[in-house]
Design a protein around this motif. Structure first.
Motif, mmCIF file in Angstrom:
data_model
loop_
_atom_site.group_PDB
_atom_site.id
_atom_site.type_symbol
_atom_site.label_atom_id
_atom_site.label_comp_id
_atom_site.label_asym_id
_atom_site.label_seq_id
_atom_site.Cartn_x
_atom_site.Cartn_y
_atom_site.Cartn_z
ATOM 1 N N GLY A 130 4.705 0.574 64.260
ATOM 2 C CA GLY A 130 6.195 0.570 63.705
ATOM 3 C C GLY A 130 7.186 1.342 64.747
ATOM 4 N N TYR A 185 8.258 -0.296 57.765
ATOM 5 C CA TYR A 185 8.631 0.884 58.608
ATOM 6 C C TYR A 185 10.017 1.012 58.550
ATOM 7 C CZ TYR A 185 7.536 4.473 62.210
ATOM 8 O OH TYR A 185 7.714 5.483 63.024
ATOM 9 N N GLU A 234 6.775 4.956 57.811
ATOM 10 C CA GLU A 234 6.269 3.980 56.620
ATOM 11 C C GLU A 234 6.750 4.468 55.065
ATOM 12 O OE1 GLU A 234 2.566 1.503 54.945
ATOM 13 O OE2 GLU A 234 2.322 3.217 56.206
#
Length: 106
Positions: free
Chosen positions: A8, A39, A45
């Motif tokens: 991410g 993300y 997240e």
């Protein structure tokens, strides 16, 4: 199985996105079900993203992976959302859940 904590930030901070970016990772399970993880820049997240779910379904419809004007279930860590992408627009259905409450002093 996706190592989102590792991958991410690589998308978020890529030189391709000078203002950083949110990234959705999508798997098409079948024409009626997608799995999505998101993300978000500056947050990491998150449990769901309504606009990201809508974008994922519309992209899947455009690529012929899902059918237009049909309910598609998008499974997120925060729960399932139902998205319908049609010529008239996009409809998102799902629960809204309070995940944080706080106070700010300034």
């Amino acid at each position: 199985e996706l190592d989102l904590e590792r991958i991410g930030p690589r998308f978020e901070n890529s030189p391709l996105f000078p203002h950083r970016t949110n990234t959705e990772f999508v798997r098409v399970v079948n024409p009626a079900v997608l799995k999505l993880r998101v993300y978000e820049r500056g947050n990491g997240e998150t449990s769901a993203c309504g606009s990201g779910c809508c974008a994922a379904v519309c992209a899947a419809v455009k690529r012929g992976l899902c059918k237009k004007d049909t309910d598609v279930t998008v499974k997120t860590r925060g729960g399932d959302l139902i998205v319908r992408c049609s010529d008239e627009g996009v409809t998102l259905t799902g629960d809204a859940v309070l995940v944080y409450r706080g106070e700010l002093e300034y």
